[in-house]
Design a protein around this motif. Structure first.
Motif, PDB file in Angstrom:
ATOM      1  N   ASN A 175       0.469 -66.232 -64.051  1.00  0.00           N
ATOM      2  CA  ASN A 175      -0.244 -65.731 -62.871  1.00  0.00           C
ATOM      3  C   ASN A 175      -0.939 -64.411 -63.186  1.00  0.00           C
ATOM      4  OD1 ASN A 175       0.488 -67.850 -61.155  1.00  0.00           O
ATOM      5  ND2 ASN A 175       2.501 -66.923 -60.805  1.00  0.00           N
ATOM      6  N   MET A 176      -0.220 -63.510 -63.802  1.00  0.00           N
ATOM      7  CA  MET A 176      -0.753 -62.230 -64.260  1.00  0.00           C
ATOM      8  C   MET A 176      -1.496 -61.469 -63.168  1.00  0.00           C
ATOM      9  SD  MET A 176      -1.921 -62.929 -68.222  1.00  0.00           S
ATOM     10  CE  MET A 176      -3.171 -64.145 -67.880  1.00  0.00           C
ATOM     11  N   GLN A 177      -0.803 -61.160 -62.088  1.00  0.00           N
ATOM     12  CA  GLN A 177      -1.412 -60.302 -61.073  1.00  0.00           C
ATOM     13  C   GLN A 177      -1.780 -58.961 -61.687  1.00  0.00           C
ATOM     14  OE1 GLN A 177       0.837 -59.990 -57.463  1.00  0.00           O
ATOM     15  NE2 GLN A 177       0.889 -62.203 -57.112  1.00  0.00           N
ATOM     16  N   GLN A 178      -0.876 -58.439 -62.507  1.00  0.00           N
ATOM     17  CA  GLN A 178      -1.174 -57.229 -63.277  1.00  0.00           C
ATOM     18  C   GLN A 178      -0.902 -57.533 -64.748  1.00  0.00           C
ATOM     19  OE1 GLN A 178      -0.390 -53.166 -61.164  1.00  0.00           O
ATOM     20  NE2 GLN A 178       1.484 -54.338 -61.020  1.00  0.00           N
ATOM     21  N   ILE A 179      -1.741 -56.990 -65.614  1.00  0.00           N
ATOM     22  CA  ILE A 179      -1.550 -57.153 -67.049  1.00  0.00           C
ATOM     23  C   ILE A 179      -1.342 -55.766 -67.645  1.00  0.00           C
ATOM     24  CG2 ILE A 179      -2.535 -57.998 -69.207  1.00  0.00           C
ATOM     25  CD1 ILE A 179      -4.400 -59.766 -67.487  1.00  0.00           C
ATOM     26  N   ALA A 180      -0.243 -55.605 -68.346  1.00  0.00           N
ATOM     27  CA  ALA A 180       0.037 -54.330 -69.003  1.00  0.00           C
ATOM     28  C   ALA A 180       0.076 -54.539 -70.504  1.00  0.00           C
ATOM     29  CB  ALA A 180       1.367 -53.760 -68.517  1.00  0.00           C
ATOM     30  N   LEU A 181      -0.612 -53.698 -71.246  1.00  0.00           N
ATOM     31  CA  LEU A 181      -0.589 -53.766 -72.702  1.00  0.00           C
ATOM     32  C   LEU A 181       0.161 -52.552 -73.223  1.00  0.00           C
ATOM     33  CD1 LEU A 181      -3.407 -54.895 -75.053  1.00  0.00           C
ATOM     34  CD2 LEU A 181      -2.062 -52.866 -75.614  1.00  0.00           C
ATOM     35  N   MET A 182       1.201 -52.812 -74.004  1.00  0.00           N
ATOM     36  CA  MET A 182       2.077 -51.737 -74.466  1.00  0.00           C
ATOM     37  C   MET A 182       2.148 -51.720 -75.982  1.00  0.00           C
ATOM     38  SD  MET A 182       5.173 -52.260 -71.717  1.00  0.00           S
ATOM     39  CE  MET A 182       4.839 -52.228 -69.952  1.00  0.00           C
ATOM     40  N   SER A 183       1.835 -50.573 -76.556  1.00  0.00           N
ATOM     41  CA  SER A 183       1.892 -50.414 -78.004  1.00  0.00           C
ATOM     42  C   SER A 183       1.844 -48.934 -78.318  1.00  0.00           C
ATOM     43  CB  SER A 183       0.730 -51.166 -78.669  1.00  0.00           C
ATOM     44  OG  SER A 183       0.870 -51.163 -80.067  1.00  0.00           O
ATOM     45  N   GLN A 184       1.770 -48.633 -79.599  1.00  0.00           N
ATOM     46  CA  GLN A 184       1.630 -47.268 -80.072  1.00  0.00           C
ATOM     47  C   GLN A 184       0.388 -47.180 -80.956  1.00  0.00           C
ATOM     48  OE1 GLN A 184       3.775 -44.435 -79.496  1.00  0.00           O
ATOM     49  NE2 GLN A 184       4.478 -45.755 -77.848  1.00  0.00           N
ATOM     50  N   ALA A 185      -0.118 -45.969 -81.131  1.00  0.00           N
ATOM     51  CA  ALA A 185      -1.246 -45.779 -82.049  1.00  0.00           C
ATOM     52  C   ALA A 185      -0.797 -46.167 -83.467  1.00  0.00           C
ATOM     53  CB  ALA A 185      -1.689 -44.318 -82.015  1.00  0.00           C
ATOM     54  N   PRO A 186      -1.704 -46.788 -84.248  1.00  0.00           N
ATOM     55  CA  PRO A 186      -3.119 -47.037 -83.969  1.00  0.00           C
ATOM     56  C   PRO A 186      -3.408 -48.361 -83.272  1.00  0.00           C
ATOM     57  CG  PRO A 186      -2.669 -47.605 -86.232  1.00  0.00           C
ATOM     58  CD  PRO A 186      -1.371 -47.096 -85.664  1.00  0.00           C
ATOM     59  N   ASN A 187      -2.395 -49.211 -83.126  1.00  0.00           N
ATOM     60  CA  ASN A 187      -2.626 -50.524 -82.496  1.00  0.00           C
ATOM     61  C   ASN A 187      -3.115 -50.394 -81.061  1.00  0.00           C
ATOM     62  OD1 ASN A 187      -1.704 -51.676 -84.860  1.00  0.00           O
ATOM     63  ND2 ASN A 187       0.372 -51.966 -84.110  1.00  0.00           N
ATOM     64  N   LEU A 188      -2.724 -49.313 -80.408  1.00  0.00           N
ATOM     65  CA  LEU A 188      -3.136 -49.094 -79.029  1.00  0.00           C
ATOM     66  C   LEU A 188      -4.651 -48.961 -78.908  1.00  0.00           C
ATOM     67  CD1 LEU A 188      -1.800 -48.715 -76.209  1.00  0.00           C
ATOM     68  CD2 LEU A 188      -1.984 -46.256 -76.584  1.00  0.00           C
ATOM     69  N   MET A 248     -11.761 -56.992 -70.570  1.00  0.00           N
ATOM     70  CA  MET A 248     -11.209 -57.537 -69.329  1.00  0.00           C
ATOM     71  C   MET A 248     -11.825 -56.849 -68.113  1.00  0.00           C
ATOM     72  SD  MET A 248      -9.131 -60.013 -70.028  1.00  0.00           S
ATOM     73  CE  MET A 248      -7.954 -60.196 -68.680  1.00  0.00           C
ATOM     74  N   ALA A 249     -12.134 -55.564 -68.246  1.00  0.00           N
ATOM     75  CA  ALA A 249     -12.760 -54.836 -67.142  1.00  0.00           C
ATOM     76  C   ALA A 249     -14.136 -55.392 -66.817  1.00  0.00           C
ATOM     77  CB  ALA A 249     -12.850 -53.349 -67.471  1.00  0.00           C
ATOM     78  N   THR A 250     -14.837 -55.947 -67.820  1.00  0.00           N
ATOM     79  CA  THR A 250     -16.176 -56.495 -67.568  1.00  0.00           C
ATOM     80  C   THR A 250     -16.142 -57.731 -66.682  1.00  0.00           C
ATOM     81  OG1 THR A 250     -16.185 -57.939 -69.544  1.00  0.00           O
ATOM     82  CG2 THR A 250     -16.979 -55.661 -69.811  1.00  0.00           C
ATOM     83  N   ILE A 251     -14.973 -58.337 -66.515  1.00  0.00           N
ATOM     84  CA  ILE A 251     -14.850 -59.483 -65.602  1.00  0.00           C
ATOM     85  C   ILE A 251     -13.962 -59.140 -64.405  1.00  0.00           C
ATOM     86  CG2 ILE A 251     -15.366 -61.235 -67.329  1.00  0.00           C
ATOM     87  CD1 ILE A 251     -12.370 -61.740 -67.604  1.00  0.00           C
ATOM     88  N   GLY A 252     -13.794 -57.834 -64.182  1.00  0.00           N
ATOM     89  CA  GLY A 252     -13.095 -57.394 -62.983  1.00  0.00           C
ATOM     90  C   GLY A 252     -11.586 -57.385 -63.056  1.00  0.00           C
ATOM     91  N   ARG A 253     -11.017 -57.488 -64.252  1.00  0.00           N
ATOM     92  CA  ARG A 253      -9.565 -57.457 -64.402  1.00  0.00           C
ATOM     93  C   ARG A 253      -9.145 -56.167 -65.086  1.00  0.00           C
ATOM     94  NH1 ARG A 253      -5.854 -61.206 -63.534  1.00  0.00           N
ATOM     95  NH2 ARG A 253      -4.716 -59.243 -63.417  1.00  0.00           N
ATOM     96  N   ASN A 254      -8.277 -55.436 -64.427  1.00  0.00           N
ATOM     97  CA  ASN A 254      -7.775 -54.197 -64.991  1.00  0.00           C
ATOM     98  C   ASN A 254      -6.553 -54.466 -65.869  1.00  0.00           C
ATOM     99  OD1 ASN A 254      -9.656 -52.471 -63.735  1.00  0.00           O
ATOM    100  ND2 ASN A 254      -8.478 -52.528 -61.839  1.00  0.00           N
ATOM    101  N   VAL A 255      -6.568 -53.930 -67.062  1.00  0.00           N
ATOM    102  CA  VAL A 255      -5.407 -53.984 -67.947  1.00  0.00           C
ATOM    103  C   VAL A 255      -4.802 -52.584 -67.986  1.00  0.00           C
ATOM    104  CG1 VAL A 255      -4.604 -54.329 -70.313  1.00  0.00           C
ATOM    105  CG2 VAL A 255      -6.321 -55.873 -69.335  1.00  0.00           C
ATOM    106  N   LEU A 256      -3.534 -52.488 -67.673  1.00  0.00           N
ATOM    107  CA  LEU A 256      -2.857 -51.201 -67.608  1.00  0.00           C
ATOM    108  C   LEU A 256      -2.430 -50.767 -69.005  1.00  0.00           C
ATOM    109  CD1 LEU A 256      -0.583 -52.045 -64.527  1.00  0.00           C
ATOM    110  CD2 LEU A 256      -2.820 -50.912 -64.514  1.00  0.00           C
ATOM    111  N   ILE A 257      -2.895 -49.609 -69.411  1.00  0.00           N
ATOM    112  CA  ILE A 257      -2.541 -49.037 -70.707  1.00  0.00           C
ATOM    113  C   ILE A 257      -2.217 -47.564 -70.509  1.00  0.00           C
ATOM    114  CG2 ILE A 257      -3.385 -48.389 -72.996  1.00  0.00           C
ATOM    115  CD1 ILE A 257      -5.043 -50.836 -73.116  1.00  0.00           C
ATOM    116  N   THR A 258      -1.170 -47.110 -71.149  1.00  0.00           N
ATOM    117  CA  THR A 258      -0.839 -45.695 -71.099  1.00  0.00           C
ATOM    118  C   THR A 258      -0.368 -45.238 -72.466  1.00  0.00           C
ATOM    119  OG1 THR A 258       0.574 -44.002 -70.068  1.00  0.00           O
ATOM    120  CG2 THR A 258       1.511 -46.206 -70.311  1.00  0.00           C
ATOM    121  N   LYS A 259      -0.744 -44.032 -72.859  1.00  0.00           N
ATOM    122  CA  LYS A 259      -0.314 -43.479 -74.137  1.00  0.00           C
ATOM    123  C   LYS A 259       1.063 -42.841 -74.020  1.00  0.00           C
ATOM    124  CE  LYS A 259      -5.033 -42.624 -75.737  1.00  0.00           C
ATOM    125  NZ  LYS A 259      -6.033 -41.623 -76.173  1.00  0.00           N
ATOM    126  N   SER A 260       1.498 -42.677 -72.796  1.00  0.00           N
ATOM    127  CA  SER A 260       2.839 -42.145 -72.536  1.00  0.00           C
ATOM    128  C   SER A 260       3.368 -42.831 -71.279  1.00  0.00           C
ATOM    129  CB  SER A 260       2.786 -40.622 -72.338  1.00  0.00           C
ATOM    130  OG  SER A 260       1.927 -40.298 -71.259  1.00  0.00           O
TER     131      SER A 260
END
Length: 201
Positions: A36-49, A59-71
């Motif tokens: 379903n993926m109501q929200q998509i979160a991508l979790m990694s560390q640099a440099p893969n992040l 994903m933003a170009t088709i209106g879907r926000n992917v949640l990413i945070t460096k911390s």
């Protein structure tokens, strides 16, 4: 062998990522469209992040926000629910005391599906993932000059995930992306006839 030939050999001729993404797309029980993926979160560390940021933008170009945070990955993990999806990227997949693997118990308690992008061979991340996509695993952990093959492999897998998600509702996503591009990029121009857009009718 020249350096660029070595990169090509590691990233493309060894088809770890290509084979596993093919298996993923062909397996009926593991299709992206079943999440379903109501929200998509991508979790990694640099440099893969940083490679993940390219996926976030696509994903933003088709209106879907992917949640990413460096911390604050812990806070992000706590905000997810079983209707969401977490993409965890880890080359070794075994550093349970480090992020992003440290948040696996939080995701499992909430019933969040985990798509793992990790190296070949058994590891902790594979054992806890809902779905596993294997990246190229031909580079040593430390004795390498850079992450050439790893970056190409992760980018390839994320591009395929984007394409697969795009195809869930192809016409709608294409229309959204095209309209947004015309509004936001109206000043773009090229003398090259091969890439010029046709006038709108």
């Amino acid at each position: 062998m020249l350096l660029f030939q070595q990169i090509e050999d590691l990233a493309y001729k060894h088809t770890d990522a290509r084979r596993t993404i093919g298996e993923f797309l062909l397996a009926k029980k593991s299709r992206v469209r079943e999440y379903n993926m109501q929200q998509i979160a991508l979790m990694s560390q640099a440099p893969n992040l940083y490679v993940g940021e390219l996926f976030r933008r696509k994903m933003a170009t088709i209106g879907r926000n992917v949640l990413i945070t460096k911390s604050d990955l812990g806070l992000l993990a706590h905000s997810l629910h079983k209707e969401d999806c977490a993409i965890l990227i880890s080359y070794s997949g075994n550093s349970e005391r480090r992020l992003p693997l440290k948040v696996i118990p939080i995701l499992e308690e909430a019933g969040v599906p985990i798509i793992a992008i990790t190296g070949m061979g058994d590891n902790l991340l594979r054992q806890h993932a809902t779905c596993v996509l294997s990246m190229s695993s031909r580079e040593r952990l430390y004795t390498k000059i850079s992450n050439f093959a790893t970056e190409e492999s992760i980018n390839f897998i994320l591009n395929m995930l984007y394409a697969c998600y795009f195809s869930k509702d192809y016409e709608k996503n294409l229309d959204f992306k095209t309209k947004a591009s015309r509004i936001l990029e109206f000043q773009r121009f090229s003398e090259n006839s091969d890439i010029q857009e046709k006038p709108q009718t």
